[in-house]
Design an enzyme around this catalytic site. Structure first.
Site, PDB file in Angstrom:
ATOM      1  N   GLU A 248      29.506  38.918  70.665  1.00 46.45           N
ATOM      2  CA  GLU A 248      29.068  37.738  71.407  1.00 46.45           C
ATOM      3  C   GLU A 248      27.555  37.834  71.529  1.00 46.45           C
ATOM      4  OE1 GLU A 248      31.740  35.887  72.387  1.00 46.45           O
ATOM      5  OE2 GLU A 248      33.175  37.451  71.933  1.00 46.45           O
TER       6      GLU A 248
ATOM      7  N   CYS B 156      45.983  35.487  67.843  1.00 53.21           N
ATOM      8  CA  CYS B 156      45.202  36.735  67.903  1.00 53.21           C
ATOM      9  C   CYS B 156      45.633  37.632  69.053  1.00 53.21           C
ATOM     10  CB  CYS B 156      43.709  36.442  67.979  1.00 53.21           C
ATOM     11  SG  CYS B 156      43.126  35.761  69.544  1.00 53.21           S
TER      12      CYS B 156
ATOM     13  N   THR C  93      30.660  33.723  70.041  1.00 52.59           N
ATOM     14  CA  THR C  93      31.467  34.631  69.234  1.00 52.59           C
ATOM     15  C   THR C  93      31.014  34.618  67.774  1.00 52.59           C
ATOM     16  OG1 THR C  93      33.354  34.285  70.678  1.00 52.59           O
ATOM     17  CG2 THR C  93      33.835  35.086  68.465  1.00 52.59           C
TER      18      THR C  93
ATOM     19  N   GLU D 220      38.097  38.665  77.667  1.00 53.23           N
ATOM     20  CA  GLU D 220      38.120  37.671  76.598  1.00 53.23           C
ATOM     21  C   GLU D 220      39.325  36.743  76.782  1.00 53.23           C
ATOM     22  OE1 GLU D 220      39.185  36.658  73.401  1.00 53.23           O
ATOM     23  OE2 GLU D 220      37.213  35.783  73.025  1.00 53.23           O
TER      24      GLU D 220
ATOM     25  N   HIS E  53      41.588  25.889  69.785  1.00 50.95           N
ATOM     26  CA  HIS E  53      41.291  27.303  70.034  1.00 50.95           C
ATOM     27  C   HIS E  53      42.273  27.927  71.034  1.00 50.95           C
ATOM     28  CE1 HIS E  53      38.883  30.536  68.760  1.00 50.95           C
ATOM     29  NE2 HIS E  53      38.453  30.863  69.952  1.00 50.95           N
TER      30      HIS E  53
ATOM     31  N   CYS F  37      37.749  32.311  63.685  1.00 49.72           N
ATOM     32  CA  CYS F  37      38.602  31.170  64.038  1.00 49.72           C
ATOM     33  C   CYS F  37      37.837  30.078  64.774  1.00 49.72           C
ATOM     34  CB  CYS F  37      39.756  31.607  64.938  1.00 49.72           C
ATOM     35  SG  CYS F  37      40.250  33.301  64.756  1.00 49.72           S
TER      36      CYS F  37
ATOM     37  N   CYS G  72      38.797  40.854  68.456  1.00 50.49           N
ATOM     38  CA  CYS G  72      38.453  39.490  68.029  1.00 50.49           C
ATOM     39  C   CYS G  72      37.786  39.531  66.661  1.00 50.49           C
ATOM     40  CB  CYS G  72      37.510  38.866  69.056  1.00 50.49           C
ATOM     41  SG  CYS G  72      36.787  37.311  68.516  1.00 50.49           S
TER      42      CYS G  72
ATOM     43  N   TYR H  71      44.842  31.313  70.396  1.00 47.73           N
ATOM     44  CA  TYR H  71      45.067  32.507  71.218  1.00 47.73           C
ATOM     45  C   TYR H  71      46.531  32.955  71.190  1.00 47.73           C
ATOM     46  CZ  TYR H  71      40.408  33.071  73.224  1.00 47.73           C
ATOM     47  OH  TYR H  71      39.077  33.346  73.396  1.00 47.73           O
TER      48      TYR H  71
END
Ligand code: SF4
Ligand code: FE
Length: 489
Positions: free
Chosen positions: A257, A299, A191, A447, A292, A104, A100, A296
């Site tokens: 995180e 990423c 994050t 995640e 978001h 973003c 990650c 995904y």
């Protein structure tokens, strides 16, 4: 200065007076801390890519607010093409970091807040959108890293925010002053929070009348007085404090995180973008989540590309790559990866323009994308573990490999086919280990499950968006219960 370099970004973090805690100790210099630095490197790559001619079109764009060239991570998505480019950029970032890269969340929060503030103003006659545009210009002109802070700690999940025995279980306004508001609460597993210059605070769920103090959106500088970061533990994180780099696997890059505590943080009014409008809390949650969940589809396939590459390399090292069942499993991995990416691209291409002018991905497809992400990376990890073999969790340490006494045994018994050295095998196994078990945390698996909302949240959105009544009608017509379609007059 519209485009910072990676070095300028890292240097800018040194100027922050952030209160960061790790392993029960206050970290004075978080930038050079070996546990934290890999996560900073991941974000630094978003700055580096903006200067790479090959990626200029993906990593940069022209600001719709200032007309200047800016980093895409601070941009508004002003077209379907922008939504597509975001997902393509994220795939490449995933390929280059294997984890990650954190930035973003802020990009998606910026877009959700931009169009939500426009619609709040339209209904309530407020001036949030104007304030937000001014703040965003400042972010773009200084190329700052923004963290989107949505997830509250939530306390008793069966109770509304205003019903909690402890009122701080959801971030809320504790004081309204002439010059601004004071907020209190905590945002869980945030994050990239330590590595960001700014935080965009948003509510975590749809609020109802009575929850006015909890319907708050605002921007705060990450080193504002009252903010405390408690860094999240990562699997095997203390390996990063050891000598050598083999046992860490992906030692250059990592995720991050942290529990972000907001202990009476003052926010001036010009940085407040929602304050009490319960009727718009659901909109900002739904839109941020959609952005978001679309992300995904960028990423996660990118990280999957690294995992399948590592897995295939392991089969080369043991000379089984040509076996039909191995090729079949590698093809299966690629099928899963491309399906994830296809969903992210589909949600993008079906995007629509909001009243504010920026674009929103297709909400149903974005949620389908994320729902697949809660499943496919588990299958990818399962196949990777299958093909990498049990050595994934039994390999000796780098210290044993380097030992003058027993290193020769590790060299001899861990070497691969065709003169592949033990060190190469250990490095590749460690990489797979770090990706599947979470050393380059957060783990690819967990995640994928909980990031951007846990799977049930996607199910609820899929249920809401699926237009079941019209589907029942289709069936009734064809079954002859409703009047059948007339083909001729
Ligand atoms: Fe970006 Fe993916 Fe990390 Fe979210 S989980 S911040 S989309 S890399
Ligand atoms: Fe995430």
């Amino acid at each position: 200065m519209a485009l910072k370099t990676a070095q300028q970004y890292i240097d800018s973090l040194r100027e922050l007076k952030s209160d960061v805690w790790l392993f029960g100790e206050r970290i004075e210099n978080f930038v050079d801390h070996p546990v934290i630095r890999p996560s900073i490197n991941s974000i630094a790559l978003t700055y580096k890519m903006a200067h790479e001619p090959e990626y200029e079109d993906l990593a940069t764009t022209t600001s719709s607010l200032t007309g200047e060239k800016i980093n895409r991570f601070t941009s508004l998505f002003m077209s379907v093409d922008d939504l597509v480019k975001k997902v393509k950029l994220q795939r490449i970032m995933g390929q280059r970091t294997g984890c990650c890269f954190q930035r973003c969340v802020g990009m998606d929060a910026i877009n959700a807040m931009y169009n939500t503030t426009f619609e709040i103003d339209e209904t309530h006659g407020t001036e949030y959108h104007k304030r937000f545009r001014e703040w965003l210009k400042y972010i773009q002109q200084n190329d700052l890293c923004v963290q989107g802070a949505m997830t509250d700690v939530k306390g008793d999940r069966a109770l509304r925010p205003s019903e909690q025995p402890d009122p701080d279980m959801f971030v809320h306004v504790v004081e309204r002053r002439a010059d601004g508001i004071v907020i209190r609460g905590a945002k869980a597993h945030q994050t990239g929070s330590v590595n960001s210059h700014e935080m965009l605070i948003m509510p975590t769920l749809t609020m109802r009348p009575g929850d006015e103090d909890y319907s708050v959106c605002c921007a705060i500088q990450s080193d504002s007085p009252g903010i405390h970061f408690i860094y999240g533990r990562q699997s095997c994180d203390k390996r990063k404090l050891e000598e050598g780099d083999i046992d860490v696997g992906n030692c250059q890059f990592g995720g991050q995180e942290a529990l972000t505590v907001l202990d009476d943080v003052f926010v001036p009014w010009e940085r407040v973008f929602m304050c009490g409008e319960v009727d718009f809390s659901g909109m900002v949650v739904e839109r941020f989540a959609s952005y978001h969940r679309q992300s995904y589809g960028g990423c996660k396939p990118g990280i999957g590309d690294v995992l399948v590459g590592a897995t295939a390399t392991m089969t080369d090292y043991s000379n089984v790559a040509k076996a039909s069942h191995v090729r079949d499993k590698i093809a299966e991995m690629n099928h899963l990866i491309e399906t994830l990416h296809a969903c992210g691209l589909a949600a993008s291409t079906q995007g629509t323009k909001t009243k504010a002018g920026n674009f929103l991905p297709d909400i149903l497809l974005a949620n389908v994308c994320k729902m697949n992400v809660t499943r496919y990376p588990y299958e990818l990890c399962r196949i990777a573990e299958d093909l990498a073999g049990g050595a994934l969790v039994t390999i000796p340490s780098e210290c044993d490999l380097r030992s003058p006494e027993i290193g020769k045994y590790v060299e001899k018994y861990f070497k691969g086919a065709n003169n592949v050295s033990a060190e190469e095998r250990l490095r590749m196994l460690s990489l797979i280990n770090s990706m599947t078990f979470g050393l380059s945390a957060p783990s690819y698996r967990t995640e994928s499950m909980h990031g951007a909302g846990s799977p049930q949240a996607q199910k609820v959105m899929i249920e809401r968006q699926s237009q079941m009544e019209s589907k029942k009608k289709m069936a009734r017509k064809l079954a002859g219960i409703d009047e059948r379609e007339k083909l001729t007059d």
